[in-house]
Design a protein around this motif. Sequence first.
Motif, short mmCIF file in Angstrom:
data_model
loop_
_atom_site.label_atom_id
_atom_site.label_comp_id
_atom_site.label_asym_id
_atom_site.label_seq_id
_atom_site.Cartn_x
_atom_site.Cartn_y
_atom_site.Cartn_z
N ARG A 111 -17.93 -30.10 53.61
CA ARG A 111 -17.01 -30.63 54.62
C ARG A 111 -16.69 -29.62 55.71
O ARG A 111 -16.66 -29.97 56.89
N PHE A 121 -17.43 -30.19 59.57
CA PHE A 121 -16.30 -30.37 60.48
C PHE A 121 -16.39 -29.40 61.66
O PHE A 121 -16.21 -29.81 62.81
N ALA A 169 -19.48 -40.87 55.90
CA ALA A 169 -20.34 -39.73 55.56
C ALA A 169 -19.82 -39.01 54.32
O ALA A 169 -20.60 -38.62 53.44
N ASP A 170 -18.51 -38.84 54.20
CA ASP A 170 -17.92 -38.17 53.04
C ASP A 170 -18.14 -39.00 51.77
O ASP A 170 -18.53 -38.46 50.74
N LEU A 171 -17.91 -40.30 51.85
CA LEU A 171 -18.14 -41.16 50.68
C LEU A 171 -19.61 -41.18 50.28
O LEU A 171 -19.93 -41.22 49.10
N SER A 172 -20.50 -41.15 51.26
CA SER A 172 -21.93 -41.12 50.96
C SER A 172 -22.31 -39.84 50.24
O SER A 172 -23.05 -39.86 49.25
N ALA A 173 -21.80 -38.70 50.72
CA ALA A 173 -22.11 -37.43 50.06
C ALA A 173 -21.55 -37.41 48.64
O ALA A 173 -22.21 -36.94 47.71
N LEU A 174 -20.35 -37.92 48.47
CA LEU A 174 -19.76 -37.95 47.13
C LEU A 174 -20.54 -38.86 46.19
O LEU A 174 -20.77 -38.53 45.03
N ILE A 205 -17.62 -30.18 47.35
CA ILE A 205 -17.55 -31.02 48.54
C ILE A 205 -16.97 -30.29 49.74
O ILE A 205 -17.41 -30.51 50.87
N ASN A 206 -16.01 -29.39 49.54
CA ASN A 206 -15.44 -28.68 50.68
C ASN A 206 -16.43 -27.67 51.27
O ASN A 206 -16.33 -27.32 52.44
N TYR A 218 -16.77 -40.38 59.76
CA TYR A 218 -16.78 -39.25 58.82
C TYR A 218 -16.26 -39.63 57.46
O TYR A 218 -16.60 -38.99 56.47
N SER A 219 -15.50 -40.69 57.35
CA SER A 219 -15.13 -41.19 56.02
C SER A 219 -16.36 -41.76 55.31
O SER A 219 -16.55 -41.54 54.11
#
Length: 168
Positions: free
Chosen positions: A87, A91, A62-67, A83-84, A59-60
């Motif tokens: 997220r 989640f 995935a989060d970096l990819s979305a950002l 982003i939230n 999930y880190s």
Amino acid sequence: MARFVRWYGSGPLHLLVLIASFALTGYAMVRLFAVQPWEVAIWFVGAAVLHDLILLPLYSLADLSALSVLRHRTSDGPTVPWINHLRVPAFLSGLLLLVWFPLVFRLAAPYPGDTGLSDSVYLGRWLAITGVLFAGSAVAFALRLRRIRRAGRHEDESRAATGRGTTP
């Protein structure tokens, strides 16, 4: 009170809730370890290993990819932290899948006598819940963006009416 906040970092209500949550967790652990100590210990170690070695990197990433995909987007108006809004439903959907994956993927022994349902309904319902979570988050994001843009437009109109903010 200010001294306590400086020393602790938050208010006394925060400390009280934290102590109550630790007490409840301790009570639950004592009760669980009294009944099945080895199973609970194995479950805790397995959950920690699964989270730290597999889920956290996934999930880190995935989060970096979305950002990174949406970071270079230019905007000419007021922006909203988005982003939230991505997220939170991801989640919650992932948590539901983690808890119910044997039923969602039909890996569990069917027990229609207990639930009254066949095992074919869980995947569709999980997908529907996931869709509702993302749709609700999108609506909340759109309303928030609309409110911020409306506030920015009113500010621009008041500047234009008073003559401030214009270049000669």
